[in-house]
Design a protein around this motif. Structure first.
Motif, mmCIF file in Angstrom:
data_model
loop_
_atom_site.group_PDB
_atom_site.id
_atom_site.type_symbol
_atom_site.label_atom_id
_atom_site.label_comp_id
_atom_site.label_asym_id
_atom_site.label_seq_id
_atom_site.Cartn_x
_atom_site.Cartn_y
_atom_site.Cartn_z
ATOM 1 N N MET A 135 0.819 -1.200 0.000
ATOM 2 C CA MET A 135 0.000 0.000 0.000
ATOM 3 C C MET A 135 0.861 1.263 0.000
ATOM 4 S SD MET A 135 -3.365 -0.584 2.378
ATOM 5 C CE MET A 135 -2.572 -1.345 3.754
ATOM 6 N N LEU A 136 2.001 1.185 0.685
ATOM 7 C CA LEU A 136 2.869 2.356 0.754
ATOM 8 C C LEU A 136 3.382 2.735 -0.634
ATOM 9 C CD1 LEU A 136 4.229 4.477 2.509
ATOM 10 C CD2 LEU A 136 6.115 2.868 2.844
ATOM 11 N N ALA A 137 3.756 1.739 -1.430
ATOM 12 C CA ALA A 137 4.237 2.018 -2.787
ATOM 13 C C ALA A 137 3.139 2.672 -3.633
ATOM 14 C CB ALA A 137 4.727 0.735 -3.454
ATOM 15 N N LEU A 138 1.911 2.216 -3.485
ATOM 16 C CA LEU A 138 0.796 2.813 -4.218
ATOM 17 C C LEU A 138 0.574 4.252 -3.769
ATOM 18 C CD1 LEU A 138 -1.459 2.600 -6.255
ATOM 19 C CD2 LEU A 138 -2.865 1.486 -4.493
ATOM 20 N N HIS A 139 0.650 4.495 -2.465
ATOM 21 C CA HIS A 139 0.511 5.863 -1.947
ATOM 22 C C HIS A 139 1.591 6.767 -2.542
ATOM 23 C CE1 HIS A 139 1.190 9.155 0.943
ATOM 24 N NE2 HIS A 139 -0.131 9.155 0.999
ATOM 25 N N GLN A 140 2.815 6.284 -2.561
ATOM 26 C CA GLN A 140 3.917 7.070 -3.113
ATOM 27 C C GLN A 140 3.721 7.341 -4.610
ATOM 28 O OE1 GLN A 140 7.006 4.453 -1.726
ATOM 29 N NE2 GLN A 140 7.508 5.812 -0.016
ATOM 30 N N GLU A 141 3.209 6.364 -5.317
ATOM 31 C CA GLU A 141 2.963 6.535 -6.749
ATOM 32 C C GLU A 141 1.865 7.568 -6.995
ATOM 33 O OE1 GLU A 141 3.508 6.074 -10.841
ATOM 34 O OE2 GLU A 141 4.777 5.589 -9.128
ATOM 35 N N LEU A 158 -7.274 11.969 -6.908
ATOM 36 C CA LEU A 158 -5.985 11.409 -6.500
ATOM 37 C C LEU A 158 -5.707 11.706 -5.026
ATOM 38 C CD1 LEU A 158 -3.771 12.199 -9.629
ATOM 39 C CD2 LEU A 158 -4.577 9.950 -8.856
ATOM 40 N N GLY A 159 -6.038 12.908 -4.599
ATOM 41 C CA GLY A 159 -5.858 13.262 -3.191
ATOM 42 C C GLY A 159 -6.713 12.396 -2.275
ATOM 43 N N ASP A 160 -7.949 12.145 -2.696
ATOM 44 C CA ASP A 160 -8.833 11.277 -1.919
ATOM 45 C C ASP A 160 -8.288 9.851 -1.861
ATOM 46 O OD1 ASP A 160 -10.514 13.444 -1.523
ATOM 47 O OD2 ASP A 160 -12.001 12.785 -3.015
ATOM 48 N N ALA A 161 -7.773 9.362 -2.982
ATOM 49 C CA ALA A 161 -7.207 8.010 -3.016
ATOM 50 C C ALA A 161 -5.993 7.917 -2.090
ATOM 51 C CB ALA A 161 -6.818 7.636 -4.445
ATOM 52 N N ALA A 162 -5.150 8.930 -2.103
ATOM 53 C CA ALA A 162 -3.977 8.939 -1.221
ATOM 54 C C ALA A 162 -4.411 8.953 0.248
ATOM 55 C CB ALA A 162 -3.081 10.136 -1.536
ATOM 56 N N ALA A 163 -5.453 9.712 0.566
ATOM 57 C CA ALA A 163 -5.948 9.774 1.945
ATOM 58 C C ALA A 163 -6.493 8.419 2.399
ATOM 59 C CB ALA A 163 -7.021 10.851 2.075
ATOM 60 N N VAL A 164 -7.195 7.725 1.512
ATOM 61 C CA VAL A 164 -7.718 6.396 1.845
ATOM 62 C C VAL A 164 -6.560 5.439 2.126
ATOM 63 C CG1 VAL A 164 -8.907 4.377 0.878
ATOM 64 C CG2 VAL A 164 -9.907 6.659 0.632
ATOM 65 N N ARG A 200 -3.492 6.271 3.119
ATOM 66 C CA ARG A 200 -2.859 6.657 4.386
ATOM 67 C C ARG A 200 -3.628 6.068 5.565
ATOM 68 N NH1 ARG A 200 -2.374 11.542 1.810
ATOM 69 N NH2 ARG A 200 -4.075 12.490 2.988
ATOM 70 N N SER A 201 -4.934 6.203 5.540
ATOM 71 C CA SER A 201 -5.756 5.651 6.623
ATOM 72 C C SER A 201 -5.612 4.137 6.716
ATOM 73 C CB SER A 201 -7.222 6.017 6.414
ATOM 74 O OG SER A 201 -7.410 7.392 6.577
ATOM 75 N N LEU A 231 5.802 5.615 6.121
ATOM 76 C CA LEU A 231 4.722 6.556 5.837
ATOM 77 C C LEU A 231 4.929 7.836 6.643
ATOM 78 C CD1 LEU A 231 1.994 7.369 4.572
ATOM 79 C CD2 LEU A 231 0.896 6.281 6.558
ATOM 80 N N VAL A 232 5.244 7.696 7.920
ATOM 81 C CA VAL A 232 5.497 8.872 8.763
ATOM 82 C C VAL A 232 6.600 9.725 8.154
ATOM 83 C CG1 VAL A 232 6.325 9.651 11.020
ATOM 84 C CG2 VAL A 232 4.678 7.779 10.879
ATOM 85 N N ALA A 233 7.691 9.103 7.741
ATOM 86 C CA ALA A 233 8.802 9.843 7.140
ATOM 87 C C ALA A 233 8.357 10.553 5.865
ATOM 88 C CB ALA A 233 9.966 8.901 6.857
ATOM 89 N N ALA A 234 7.578 9.874 5.041
ATOM 90 C CA ALA A 234 7.096 10.495 3.798
ATOM 91 C C ALA A 234 6.206 11.696 4.090
ATOM 92 C CB ALA A 234 6.336 9.461 2.955
ATOM 93 N N LEU A 235 5.373 11.595 5.103
ATOM 94 C CA LEU A 235 4.492 12.715 5.445
ATOM 95 C C LEU A 235 5.293 13.887 5.998
ATOM 96 C CD1 LEU A 235 1.502 10.821 7.110
ATOM 97 C CD2 LEU A 235 1.658 11.706 4.777
ATOM 98 N N ILE A 236 6.295 13.600 6.807
ATOM 99 C CA ILE A 236 7.112 14.661 7.396
ATOM 100 C C ILE A 236 7.874 15.423 6.321
ATOM 101 C CG2 ILE A 236 9.132 15.113 8.852
ATOM 102 C CD1 ILE A 236 8.100 12.808 10.661
#
Length: 105
Positions: free
Chosen positions: A1-7, A26-32, A34-35, A54-59
């Motif tokens: 899931m993390l790779a998909l979020h990054q993509e 796309l923003g909604d998909a990324a939020a889903v 992340r959750s 994920l935490v590092a990517a968000l920071i």
């Protein structure tokens, strides 16, 4: 899931301008995603590590603070404590001397 979020985040960044509805989707998909990562159960070290990635990517995200940032960090630490405490219980038979106090019931 993390790779998909990054993509998805890469698509949002690299394919501008785009219609607002597409960016929102796309923003909604990324939020889903992340959750889903934040809420996912932990069964191994790799699961815990993904939460911290994920935490590092968000920071370090270029747009600044994400509303999920604190929840992701707190959840990752909580999941790490619970995971290590459970490992210790299985191996030693008692709660971990450091992690047990941080496990949320």
């Amino acid at each position: 899931m993390l790779a998909l979020h990054q993509e998805i985040e890469r698509l949002r960044r690299d394919h501008q301008p785009m219609p607002d509805r597409a960016m929102d989707a796309l923003g909604d998909a990324a939020a889903v995603l992340r959750s889903a990562i934040i809420d996912a159960p932990v069964t191994c070290e790799a699961d815990v590590a993904s939460k911290f990635r994920l935490v590092a990517a968000l920071i370090e995200h270029e747009s600044g603070e994400f509303s999920d940032e604190y929840c992701a960090a707190a959840g990752a630490f909580s999941d790490l404590a619970a995971f290590r405490n459970e490992e210790w219980k299985q191996d030693i038979g008692s709660s971990h001397p450091n992690y047990a106090a941080h496990v949320q019931q």
